[in-house]
Design a protein around this motif. Sequence first.
Motif, PDB file in Angstrom:
ATOM      1  N   LYS A 144      13.114   8.923 -39.011  1.00  0.00           N
ATOM      2  CA  LYS A 144      14.323   8.261 -39.527  1.00  0.00           C
ATOM      3  C   LYS A 144      14.823   7.269 -38.487  1.00  0.00           C
ATOM      4  N   LEU A 145      15.519   6.230 -38.972  1.00  0.00           N
ATOM      5  CA  LEU A 145      16.070   5.197 -38.107  1.00  0.00           C
ATOM      6  C   LEU A 145      17.585   5.231 -38.138  1.00  0.00           C
ATOM      7  N   ILE A 146      18.186   5.229 -36.938  1.00  0.00           N
ATOM      8  CA  ILE A 146      19.626   5.080 -36.812  1.00  0.00           C
ATOM      9  C   ILE A 146      19.843   3.699 -36.199  1.00  0.00           C
ATOM     10  N   PHE A 164      19.661   7.704 -43.928  1.00  0.00           N
ATOM     11  CA  PHE A 164      19.153   6.779 -42.930  1.00  0.00           C
ATOM     12  C   PHE A 164      17.734   6.422 -43.357  1.00  0.00           C
ATOM     13  N   PRO A 165      17.326   5.162 -43.217  1.00  0.00           N
ATOM     14  CA  PRO A 165      15.984   4.771 -43.680  1.00  0.00           C
ATOM     15  C   PRO A 165      14.882   5.478 -42.898  1.00  0.00           C
ATOM     16  N   GLY A 166      13.762   5.662 -43.565  1.00  0.00           N
ATOM     17  CA  GLY A 166      12.606   6.319 -42.963  1.00  0.00           C
ATOM     18  C   GLY A 166      11.852   7.096 -44.018  1.00  0.00           C
ATOM     19  N   GLY A 167      10.938   7.943 -43.582  1.00  0.00           N
ATOM     20  CA  GLY A 167      10.181   8.728 -44.550  1.00  0.00           C
ATOM     21  C   GLY A 167       9.111   9.581 -43.906  1.00  0.00           C
ATOM     22  N   ARG A 168       8.257  10.130 -44.760  1.00  0.00           N
ATOM     23  CA  ARG A 168       7.232  11.089 -44.343  1.00  0.00           C
ATOM     24  C   ARG A 168       6.056  10.428 -43.628  1.00  0.00           C
ATOM     25  N   GLY A 204      29.999  -0.909 -35.252  1.00  0.00           N
ATOM     26  CA  GLY A 204      30.630   0.318 -35.722  1.00  0.00           C
ATOM     27  C   GLY A 204      30.164   0.793 -37.088  1.00  0.00           C
ATOM     28  N   LYS A 205      29.187   0.115 -37.662  1.00  0.00           N
ATOM     29  CA  LYS A 205      28.645   0.510 -38.966  1.00  0.00           C
ATOM     30  C   LYS A 205      27.186   0.910 -38.796  1.00  0.00           C
ATOM     31  N   VAL A 206      26.724   1.795 -39.690  1.00  0.00           N
ATOM     32  CA  VAL A 206      25.329   2.243 -39.640  1.00  0.00           C
ATOM     33  C   VAL A 206      24.579   1.709 -40.857  1.00  0.00           C
ATOM     34  N   LEU A 207      23.275   1.605 -40.705  1.00  0.00           N
ATOM     35  CA  LEU A 207      22.410   1.168 -41.795  1.00  0.00           C
ATOM     36  C   LEU A 207      22.063   2.373 -42.655  1.00  0.00           C
ATOM     37  N   GLY A 216      32.652   9.390 -45.551  1.00  0.00           N
ATOM     38  CA  GLY A 216      33.177   9.071 -46.873  1.00  0.00           C
ATOM     39  C   GLY A 216      32.122   8.599 -47.850  1.00  0.00           C
ATOM     40  N   ILE A 217      30.897   9.065 -47.673  1.00  0.00           N
ATOM     41  CA  ILE A 217      29.776   8.664 -48.529  1.00  0.00           C
ATOM     42  C   ILE A 217      28.876   9.890 -48.713  1.00  0.00           C
ATOM     43  N   ARG A 218      28.271  10.030 -49.880  1.00  0.00           N
ATOM     44  CA  ARG A 218      27.400  11.179 -50.169  1.00  0.00           C
ATOM     45  C   ARG A 218      26.038  10.984 -49.507  1.00  0.00           C
ATOM     46  N   LEU A 219      25.770  11.785 -48.485  1.00  0.00           N
ATOM     47  CA  LEU A 219      24.526  11.686 -47.724  1.00  0.00           C
ATOM     48  C   LEU A 219      23.570  12.825 -48.048  1.00  0.00           C
TER      49      LEU A 219
END
Length: 126
Positions: free
Chosen positions: A6-8, A28-32, A13-16, A108-111
Amino acid sequence: MAKSSKLIAVKRGKVLLVRRKSDRLWMFPGGRKRPRETDKDCLRREIKEELPKLKLGRVRLWKEVKSKNRRSGRKMSDAIFVARKTSGPLTIGDKKEIDKAIWRKPRGIRLTPTSRYVRDKLFPKK
């Protein structure tokens, strides 16, 4: 070795984050990982698939997360990378899997469970 990467990425002050089409949860973007692929190679391939115009600067491993999610019981096995610099538009590459990408505050977002775990470790409530 982790099962996925995964990428952070943080900017002003904002995340992708990207939204999965299947359940509309943000992550967070990424995968298997694929067989014989390193954690970093997996990350670069996944970013190229999901966000093909995003350019990553140097990435470094923050932590390898091996844990069991207390809510779902699902095992987490993720290599979490941090990128200090990113540039380029958030153009979606894999429209079957991802339907949106944004820069925003991580609360404040469904993760997804893994993204929630990472958010709580890296961006604790004040």
